[in-house]
Design a protein around this motif. Sequence first.
Motif, PDB file in Angstrom:
ATOM      1  N   PRO A 109       0.784  -1.238   0.000  1.00 38.52           N
ATOM      2  CA  PRO A 109       0.000   0.000   0.000  1.00 38.52           C
ATOM      3  C   PRO A 109       0.810   1.278   0.000  1.00 38.52           C
ATOM      4  N   GLY A 110       2.109   1.230   0.188  1.00 41.12           N
ATOM      5  CA  GLY A 110       2.896   2.467   0.257  1.00 41.12           C
ATOM      6  C   GLY A 110       3.313   2.762   1.682  1.00 41.12           C
ATOM      7  N   SER A 111       3.607   4.018   1.962  1.00 41.65           N
ATOM      8  CA  SER A 111       4.108   4.393   3.275  1.00 41.65           C
ATOM      9  C   SER A 111       3.039   4.231   4.346  1.00 41.65           C
ATOM     10  N   VAL A 112       3.487   4.034   5.565  1.00 47.50           N
ATOM     11  CA  VAL A 112       2.574   3.888   6.701  1.00 47.50           C
ATOM     12  C   VAL A 112       1.929   5.228   7.007  1.00 47.50           C
ATOM     13  N   ALA A 113       0.631   5.201   7.308  1.00 51.24           N
ATOM     14  CA  ALA A 113      -0.096   6.425   7.591  1.00 51.24           C
ATOM     15  C   ALA A 113       0.504   7.158   8.794  1.00 51.24           C
ATOM     16  N   THR A 114       0.546   8.488   8.696  1.00 46.71           N
ATOM     17  CA  THR A 114       1.098   9.327   9.759  1.00 46.71           C
ATOM     18  C   THR A 114      -0.011  10.201  10.339  1.00 46.71           C
ATOM     19  N   VAL A 115       0.373  11.100  11.231  1.00 55.08           N
ATOM     20  CA  VAL A 115      -0.578  12.023  11.843  1.00 55.08           C
ATOM     21  C   VAL A 115      -0.324  13.420  11.301  1.00 55.08           C
ATOM     22  N   ALA A 116      -1.382  14.147  10.973  1.00 56.14           N
ATOM     23  CA  ALA A 116      -1.238  15.493  10.421  1.00 56.14           C
ATOM     24  C   ALA A 116      -2.231  16.443  11.058  1.00 56.14           C
ATOM     25  N   ASP A 117      -2.002  17.723  10.824  1.00 55.28           N
ATOM     26  CA  ASP A 117      -2.914  18.765  11.291  1.00 55.28           C
ATOM     27  C   ASP A 117      -4.297  18.541  10.697  1.00 55.28           C
ATOM     28  N   ALA A 118      -5.322  18.659  11.517  1.00 58.86           N
ATOM     29  CA  ALA A 118      -6.691  18.394  11.067  1.00 58.86           C
ATOM     30  C   ALA A 118      -7.140  19.350   9.961  1.00 58.86           C
ATOM     31  N   SER A 119      -6.513  20.503   9.841  1.00 58.45           N
ATOM     32  CA  SER A 119      -6.936  21.467   8.822  1.00 58.45           C
ATOM     33  C   SER A 119      -6.781  20.905   7.412  1.00 58.45           C
ATOM     34  N   ARG A 148      -1.888   8.025  -2.431  1.00 52.95           N
ATOM     35  CA  ARG A 148      -1.345   7.418  -1.210  1.00 52.95           C
ATOM     36  C   ARG A 148       0.051   6.843  -1.418  1.00 52.95           C
ATOM     37  N   ILE A 149       0.377   6.451  -2.658  1.00 51.28           N
ATOM     38  CA  ILE A 149       1.668   5.802  -2.885  1.00 51.28           C
ATOM     39  C   ILE A 149       2.738   6.795  -3.350  1.00 51.28           C
ATOM     40  N   LEU A 150       2.392   8.077  -3.414  1.00 52.68           N
ATOM     41  CA  LEU A 150       3.347   9.098  -3.858  1.00 52.68           C
ATOM     42  C   LEU A 150       3.961   9.791  -2.645  1.00 52.68           C
ATOM     43  N   ALA A 191       1.341  27.021   2.594  1.00 47.68           N
ATOM     44  CA  ALA A 191       0.936  26.412   3.858  1.00 47.68           C
ATOM     45  C   ALA A 191      -0.241  25.463   3.660  1.00 47.68           C
ATOM     46  N   GLU A 192      -1.191  25.860   2.825  1.00 47.91           N
ATOM     47  CA  GLU A 192      -2.345  25.006   2.588  1.00 47.91           C
ATOM     48  C   GLU A 192      -1.962  23.800   1.737  1.00 47.91           C
ATOM     49  N   ARG A 193      -1.049  23.982   0.784  1.00 45.26           N
ATOM     50  CA  ARG A 193      -0.565  22.843   0.004  1.00 45.26           C
ATOM     51  C   ARG A 193       0.088  21.817   0.920  1.00 45.26           C
ATOM     52  N   LYS A 194       0.896  22.297   1.859  1.00 46.56           N
ATOM     53  CA  LYS A 194       1.558  21.380   2.797  1.00 46.56           C
ATOM     54  C   LYS A 194       0.535  20.660   3.669  1.00 46.56           C
ATOM     55  N   ALA A 195      -0.511  21.367   4.071  1.00 50.43           N
ATOM     56  CA  ALA A 195      -1.543  20.737   4.897  1.00 50.43           C
ATOM     57  C   ALA A 195      -2.230  19.615   4.132  1.00 50.43           C
ATOM     58  N   ILE A 196      -2.486  19.829   2.836  1.00 50.00           N
ATOM     59  CA  ILE A 196      -3.090  18.784   2.004  1.00 50.00           C
ATOM     60  C   ILE A 196      -2.162  17.585   1.916  1.00 50.00           C
ATOM     61  N   VAL A 197      -0.891  17.833   1.621  1.00 49.88           N
ATOM     62  CA  VAL A 197       0.070  16.749   1.475  1.00 49.88           C
ATOM     63  C   VAL A 197       0.222  15.988   2.788  1.00 49.88           C
ATOM     64  N   ASP A 198       0.273  16.710   3.891  1.00 50.33           N
ATOM     65  CA  ASP A 198       0.389  16.052   5.192  1.00 50.33           C
ATOM     66  C   ASP A 198      -0.832  15.170   5.457  1.00 50.33           C
ATOM     67  N   TYR A 199      -1.999  15.654   5.054  1.00 52.08           N
ATOM     68  CA  TYR A 199      -3.210  14.858   5.261  1.00 52.08           C
ATOM     69  C   TYR A 199      -3.188  13.608   4.391  1.00 52.08           C
ATOM     70  N   ILE A 200      -2.740  13.723   3.155  1.00 47.30           N
ATOM     71  CA  ILE A 200      -2.644  12.550   2.288  1.00 47.30           C
ATOM     72  C   ILE A 200      -1.760  11.490   2.943  1.00 47.30           C
ATOM     73  N   GLY A 201      -0.730  11.938   3.659  1.00 45.56           N
ATOM     74  CA  GLY A 201       0.151  11.011   4.351  1.00 45.56           C
ATOM     75  C   GLY A 201      -0.537  10.237   5.460  1.00 45.56           C
ATOM     76  N   THR A 202      -1.714  10.692   5.909  1.00 46.37           N
ATOM     77  CA  THR A 202      -2.449   9.979   6.944  1.00 46.37           C
ATOM     78  C   THR A 202      -3.387   8.926   6.363  1.00 46.37           C
ATOM     79  N   LEU A 203      -3.571   8.945   5.054  1.00 47.22           N
ATOM     80  CA  LEU A 203      -4.547   8.060   4.429  1.00 47.22           C
ATOM     81  C   LEU A 203      -3.943   6.670   4.240  1.00 47.22           C
ATOM     82  N   ALA A 204      -4.637   5.677   4.673  1.00 46.03           N
ATOM     83  CA  ALA A 204      -4.171   4.298   4.525  1.00 46.03           C
ATOM     84  C   ALA A 204      -5.051   3.592   3.507  1.00 46.03           C
TER      85      ALA A 204
END
Length: 212
Positions: A109-119, A148-150, A191-204
């Motif tokens: 599935p790719g990288s393990v899901a992480t935790v990100a800012d809820a925004s 998820r795999i990027l 900042a908003e782009r980073k928030a989106i990317v960080d959130y994608i990192g939480t998706l499993a």
Amino acid sequence: MKYRICIGALLLAATLHVQAEPAPAGVQLQTCAACHGDKGQGNPALGAPRLAGQQANYLLQQLQGFKAGRRGYDTRDSHGAQMRAVVASLDEAEIEPLALHYAGQDLGPGSVATVADASGKAVYQGTCAACHGPDGGGYPLLKTPNLRILDAAYLERQLSHYAEGLRGADAHADQHAIWMRGISLQVGGAAERKAIVDYIGTLAAPAPAAGQ
């Protein structure tokens, strides 16, 4: 509205007919492996995204885009320009087998899901989910990639390139990339782009159904 773009894409999208295709030549795979890894696992240090398990329709569209100069047209996009030069040497008949080959590679599935800012969740679900899915898995009919795999650096770079016109410019890009550029301009800066990317990192990836 943000969703009209994706509805239009769904109506216009053509699917990739997965059928028996000749395997890519070894020299082609060796060329791809130099940056993307021997199994298409990607190499973030080189700015090369994972190809293994990516949507076949999306991979085909991007390879065709590089071949036609619809992507990698701006020299400031050094990775894209490099890919454009590599794909230029391919025959049209070689492109679909490559897309199908890498789409068929199973590396998990790719990288393990992480935790990100809820925004990031609100921005993603309101801006990206209609085309890329609420879980970021993408839709074959829309030719949208599995996010998820990027890796995060690649995602952030592509969002920035869309916003700056290095990707998706009207004079060069295909309709999907032009639509994506329009979406990127609705995102409120770095900042908003980073928030989106960080959130994608939480998706499993979804758990497999029972018995699978």
